[in-house]
Design a protein around this motif. Structure first.
Motif, PDB file in Angstrom:
ATOM      1  N   ASN B  94       0.834  -1.210   0.000  1.00 44.75           N
ATOM      2  CA  ASN B  94       0.000   0.000   0.000  1.00 44.75           C
ATOM      3  C   ASN B  94       0.863   1.252   0.000  1.00 44.75           C
ATOM      4  O   ASN B  94       0.546   2.233  -0.668  1.00 44.75           O
ATOM      5  CB  ASN B  94      -0.927   0.001   1.216  1.00 44.75           C
ATOM      6  CG  ASN B  94      -2.104  -0.936   1.024  1.00 44.75           C
ATOM      7  OD1 ASN B  94      -2.403  -1.343  -0.095  1.00 44.75           O
ATOM      8  ND2 ASN B  94      -2.758  -1.284   2.101  1.00 44.75           N
ATOM      9  N   THR B  95       1.960   1.223   0.769  1.00 44.25           N
ATOM     10  CA  THR B  95       2.888   2.355   0.761  1.00 44.25           C
ATOM     11  C   THR B  95       3.452   2.579  -0.638  1.00 44.25           C
ATOM     12  O   THR B  95       3.450   3.700  -1.160  1.00 44.25           O
ATOM     13  CB  THR B  95       4.059   2.093   1.733  1.00 44.25           C
ATOM     14  OG1 THR B  95       3.553   2.020   3.051  1.00 44.25           O
ATOM     15  CG2 THR B  95       5.101   3.181   1.648  1.00 44.25           C
ATOM     16  N   ALA B  99       2.844   5.769  -3.045  1.00 44.82           N
ATOM     17  CA  ALA B  99       4.053   6.521  -3.399  1.00 44.82           C
ATOM     18  C   ALA B  99       4.201   6.574  -4.912  1.00 44.82           C
ATOM     19  O   ALA B  99       4.487   7.629  -5.482  1.00 44.82           O
ATOM     20  CB  ALA B  99       5.278   5.885  -2.758  1.00 44.82           C
ATOM     21  N   THR B 346       7.799   9.320  -0.718  1.00 42.94           N
ATOM     22  CA  THR B 346       7.764   7.992  -0.093  1.00 42.94           C
ATOM     23  C   THR B 346       7.740   8.114   1.418  1.00 42.94           C
ATOM     24  O   THR B 346       6.967   7.436   2.093  1.00 42.94           O
ATOM     25  CB  THR B 346       9.000   7.192  -0.536  1.00 42.94           C
ATOM     26  OG1 THR B 346       9.131   7.332  -1.950  1.00 42.94           O
ATOM     27  CG2 THR B 346       8.850   5.743  -0.171  1.00 42.94           C
ATOM     28  N   SER B 349       4.505   9.548   2.840  1.00 42.34           N
ATOM     29  CA  SER B 349       3.335   8.666   2.761  1.00 42.34           C
ATOM     30  C   SER B 349       3.064   8.035   4.123  1.00 42.34           C
ATOM     31  O   SER B 349       1.978   7.510   4.353  1.00 42.34           O
ATOM     32  CB  SER B 349       3.535   7.596   1.699  1.00 42.34           C
ATOM     33  OG  SER B 349       4.491   6.658   2.128  1.00 42.34           O
ATOM     34  N   SER B 350       4.030   8.082   5.032  1.00 41.52           N
ATOM     35  CA  SER B 350       3.777   7.515   6.364  1.00 41.52           C
ATOM     36  C   SER B 350       2.782   8.366   7.150  1.00 41.52           C
ATOM     37  O   SER B 350       2.314   7.959   8.197  1.00 41.52           O
ATOM     38  CB  SER B 350       5.090   7.392   7.141  1.00 41.52           C
ATOM     39  OG  SER B 350       5.661   8.653   7.308  1.00 41.52           O
ATOM     40  N   ALA B 352      -0.012   8.619   6.292  1.00 45.28           N
ATOM     41  CA  ALA B 352      -1.247   7.895   6.019  1.00 45.28           C
ATOM     42  C   ALA B 352      -2.069   7.652   7.255  1.00 45.28           C
ATOM     43  O   ALA B 352      -3.296   7.627   7.222  1.00 45.28           O
ATOM     44  CB  ALA B 352      -0.902   6.558   5.367  1.00 45.28           C
ATOM     45  N   ASP B 359      -1.041   1.879   5.328  1.00 41.38           N
ATOM     46  CA  ASP B 359       0.322   1.731   4.816  1.00 41.38           C
ATOM     47  C   ASP B 359       1.144   0.949   5.840  1.00 41.38           C
ATOM     48  O   ASP B 359       0.607   0.482   6.843  1.00 41.38           O
ATOM     49  CB  ASP B 359       0.941   3.107   4.521  1.00 41.38           C
ATOM     50  CG  ASP B 359       1.359   3.820   5.786  1.00 41.38           C
ATOM     51  OD1 ASP B 359       0.737   3.543   6.821  1.00 41.38           O
ATOM     52  OD2 ASP B 359       2.298   4.619   5.746  1.00 41.38           O
ATOM     53  N   THR B 361       3.342   1.889   7.954  1.00 40.60           N
ATOM     54  CA  THR B 361       3.398   2.520   9.273  1.00 40.60           C
ATOM     55  C   THR B 361       2.128   2.220  10.071  1.00 40.60           C
ATOM     56  O   THR B 361       2.161   2.115  11.290  1.00 40.60           O
ATOM     57  CB  THR B 361       3.564   4.041   9.129  1.00 40.60           C
ATOM     58  OG1 THR B 361       4.599   4.286   8.182  1.00 40.60           O
ATOM     59  CG2 THR B 361       3.931   4.678  10.437  1.00 40.60           C
ATOM     60  N   TYR B 386      11.956   1.635   5.058  1.00 42.11           N
ATOM     61  CA  TYR B 386      12.043   2.956   4.426  1.00 42.11           C
ATOM     62  C   TYR B 386      13.444   3.216   3.885  1.00 42.11           C
ATOM     63  O   TYR B 386      13.614   3.823   2.832  1.00 42.11           O
ATOM     64  CB  TYR B 386      11.621   4.044   5.414  1.00 42.11           C
ATOM     65  CG  TYR B 386      10.124   4.145   5.555  1.00 42.11           C
ATOM     66  CD1 TYR B 386       9.344   4.591   4.498  1.00 42.11           C
ATOM     67  CD2 TYR B 386       9.488   3.763   6.716  1.00 42.11           C
ATOM     68  CE1 TYR B 386       7.975   4.662   4.599  1.00 42.11           C
ATOM     69  CE2 TYR B 386       8.106   3.837   6.833  1.00 42.11           C
ATOM     70  CZ  TYR B 386       7.357   4.287   5.768  1.00 42.11           C
ATOM     71  OH  TYR B 386       6.002   4.357   5.875  1.00 42.11           O
TER      72      TYR B 386
END
Lengths: 338, 409
Positions: B94-95, B99, B346, B349-350, B352, B359, B361, B386
């Motif tokens: 999903n991340t 991204a 990228t 995106s955490s 989220a 994601d 995270t 990451y």
């Protein structure tokens, strides 16, 4: 091999340090305040009132402990914690105890190295839906979008329940009760699920509580209770027996109104032992002889605390149900003060 | 030290480490490294001591255990009996999805906005300036929450589309019978694969290969003979085979419309671009797009005006000047900062978790961490993830940068 020797040495050092730093009771006494972890705001259980003072069912337990240990029910520093941060706050020593609707489970007790010191509310997970949906049973929720507080046991119960009934749902993970309330009211989810007491408390704050209905199904056992760190038995005992004192007080008819004189006037030896007019129970806990009297004076006995914060005459309107004394058909059963 | 009275010799003495400029640098570096190692060692031993004190041992065994929770957006098969490891993989995918989507959209937005900000048209240039300044100077978390709130409050409940098995007349019908915008996200049709879908896929790949083959043929002809072939055959080659295959095999690909009849709460089937995904994707794209626009503008401005004038003097039209003369040179300036923008997307995106997008995270670093209490293990894994992704993006973009940078001969 070197590494394991290194780790072994550290373990020994760590254990020595662990024993040295375990005396939370002394820490609290020397600090003069109790750091109590509560929820970030659940009306009736723990929420600041209009003048900014914390009040609620869990808050009163913190105050009772502070009164028993320090003689002052206001000597409490309330630390709001989310479901995600609560255990870290306790393990790291940021709070001395947690009293925030936390379910006693096996893995939390053993794997997370926490110690539950009793149960102050017997709860179960329920569902709340808007009345207009016309849903009468949780089994009709196939395909529904469900708001759920992440990091809770309810998240796992929900998955189990829908799986067991072979129906599907869409989870919407949410951080706090306030956020969940907002998402639910905005229609971003069809259903909100959490402990039934929490649902009742949340619904009580709605503009039109009657537009929302709690479904009859209770899908889990949620024994909520205060907890402390593993490995500090003296401190755990203080919390455990303060809670038991509040429960016993109700059973024995000791209230905040008569607690001042009943210790002398009563002929019941258990009341005398509880209130410290007879025997040495306080000293066994490392507290003053009148510790229980202080705790009961702070907010009343268990029944008084319940009625004042979440009882049937409050907006939350919970009946005693399972939380009645064992003599009234409930589950509250304090071990004897002897 | 004892040889102070002797005549100076060339042999090495300890004091030279401090007083001789040839060696002093090494001494200082050695001392600094020693402090760094000691500091890290102290932190690590402190960590282990504290863990030991709490009786916790670092272990990754929990990854094998059933996760027990559900995830609202899964690209691979997943249910609540799958392992924590699989839940982490779902989160990682999903991340990567959000991204990748955000990198593409941010690049498109950024290139357009960057070029248009240099436009001679006053209104267009100013509008782009407003876009860049407004989006660049507000934190991306705010944008994520704004878009999420807008979708929640503007979108209608999916219930207005539902027929409840044909028993109720819906308040709204699907746009073109295929699309529905609700407060839970955007429902779009999905594509069903019938027999022969592989043929269609192969035809599509063949079209792409043919497209590039045709382009290199056109280029060769242009350079060797000076004659420029028309552009339309390229598009015919790209789309011809796949259209032909779909006409010949009518059942190969079918459009599955969102189903409004079968459920009482939500639209079923089709693809749901969920509200969290939309909010995160759009917010990351327009936010980072504003930064990329500035990179593009800087890259173009770095090319001397003489290049434009020389190309114009050769008779090239403005579009071709941009495509053939300016952009190829500007890319050398644009790409290095572009890499760091992709890395930012990228990593950002955490965020989220703010809108409940699942994601890595949120799964590994959120629910798994909470339910297992394995905070250190989960956070270490997250850092590793990451780090790996960021370094991979860096490496790929560096390869591309090497291919477009100025060739020094």
């Amino acid at each position: 091999m070197n590494k394991s020797v290194f780790l072994g040495a550290l373990t020994v050092v760590g254990m020595a340090a662990g024993v040295a730093s375990a005396a939370t009771l002394d820490d609290v006494k020397s600090r003069g305040t109790l750091n109590c972890g509560v929820s970030t705001g659940l009306v009736g259980f723990a929420a600041p009132n209009t003048s900014g003072e914390w009040e609620g069912f869990d808050v009163d337990l913190c105050r009772a402990v502070a009164a028993a240990v320090l003689g002052d029910p206001t000597a409490v520093e309330f630390v709001p914690t989310t479901p995600k941060t609560r255990f870290t706050a306790l393990s790291s020593g940021e709070v001395d105890m947690l009293a925030r609707n936390t379910t006693w489970t096996f893995s939390r007790d053993n794997d997370l190295k926490l110690e539950f010191t009793g149960i102050n509310y017997y709860d179960g997970q329920g569902f709340m839906v808007p009345t207009e949906l016309g849903v009468s049973s949780a089994k009709d929720l196939d395909g529904a979008t469900v708001c759920i507080q992440t990091g809770t046991t309810t998240e796992l119960n929900l998955a189990d329940y829908f799986r067991a009934n072979n129906i599907s749902y869409e989870p919407v993970p949410i951080e706090t009760n306030a956020e969940a309330q907002q998402q639910y009211l905005a229609g971003a989810c069809d259903v909100y699920t959490t402990d039934a007491s929490g649902l009742a408390a949340t619904r009580a704050t709605f503009e039109n509580p009657d537009d929302h209905v709690l479904l009859p199904e209770i899908i889990s056992k949620e024994p909520l209770g205060p907890l402390v760190r593993h490995g500090d038995n003296e401190w755990g005992d203080v919390i455990r027996w303060t809670l038991n004192a509040l429960i016993s007080a109700e059973e024995l008819g000791v209230t905040s109104a008569n607690v001042g004189e009943i210790g002398e006037s009563s002929n019941n030896p258990e009341i005398k032992r509880l209130l410290g007019t007879e025997g040495e129970l306080g000293a066994m806990l490392g507290l003053d002889p009148n510790w229980a009297q202080q705790a009961i004076t702070a907010g009343g006995n268990y029944g008084e605390i319940f009625e004042k914060n979440i009882g049937e005459n409050t907006p939350i309107g919970l009946s005693r149900g399972l939380n009645a004394q064992w003599t009234d058909g409930g589950l509250l059963y304090s071990p004897p003060f002897r | 030290m004892t040889a102070m009275s002797d005549a100076p010799t060339q042999s090495f003495r300890l004091s030279m480490l401090l007083y001789d400029t040839r060696y002093r640098g090494y001494t200082i570096q050695f001392i600094v490294i020693l402090f760094v190692v000691l500091a890290v060692g102290y932190l690590v031993s402190n960590l282990f001591a504290n863990l030991a004190e709490q009786g916790v041992v670092l272990t990754y065994d929990f990854l094998e255990q059933p996760a027990g929770y559900d995830i609202n957006q899964t690209l691979i098969e997943y249910n609540n009996q799958s392992s924590h490891l699989r839940a982490s993989v779902v989160g990682a995918l999903n991340t990567l999805l959000v991204a990748a989507m955000a990198c593409v959209l941010a690049t498109i937005l950024g290139v357009f906005a960057g070029i248009l900000r240099l436009s001679n048209n006053w209104l267009v240039a100013k509008l782009m300036a407003i876009y860049v300044e407004a989006f660049r100077n507000v934190p991306v978390l705010i944008w994520i929450i704004i878009i999420n709130t807008v979708v929640t409050s503007v979108g209608s409940s999916p219930r207005v589309f539902l027929t409840r098995g044909g028993s109720v007349e819906p308040e709204s019908s699907l746009f073109l019978g295929m699309f529905a915008f609700t407060n839970r996200g955007l429902y779009i049709p999905s594509i069903g694969l019938g027999s022969g879908w592989l043929v269609v896929l192969l035809a599509f790949v063949a079209g792409i290969l043919g497209f590039f083959a045709w382009r290199s043929y056109v280029k060769k002809k242009l350079f060797q003979e000076g004659s420029l072939l028309p552009a339309w055959p390229a598009w015919a080659i790209l789309f011809g085979p796949v259209i032909l295959a779909m006409v010949l095999l009518p059942g190969a690909l079918t459009i599955l419309r969102p189903d409004v009849a079968s459920n009482n709460f939500n639209i079923q089937d089709g693809v749901l671009l969920g509200r969290p995904l939309l909010a995160l994707w759009l917010a990351l794209s327009i936010y980072t797009g504003a930064f990329i626009a500035e990179n593009v503008r800087a890259g173009i401005l770095a090319i001397s005006k003489g290049q434009t004038e020389a190309a114009a003097a050769l008779g090239l039209r403005p579009g071709r000047i941009m495509n053939l003369v300016i952009l190829p040179q500007a890319l050398r300036v644009i790409i290095p900062p572009l890499i760091s923008q992709y890395l930012n997307i990228t990593k950002n995106s955490s965020l989220a978790i703010a809108v409940g997008y699942a994601d890595i995270t949120a799964t590994l670093g959120g629910i798994t961490l909470n339910q297992t209490g394995r905070a250190i293990e989960c956070v270490l894994l997250l850092m590793l993830f990451y780090l790996t992704i960021s370094l991979s993006i860096s490496a790929l973009m560096n390869v591309y940068n090497n291919s477009v940078r100025l060739k020094e001969r």
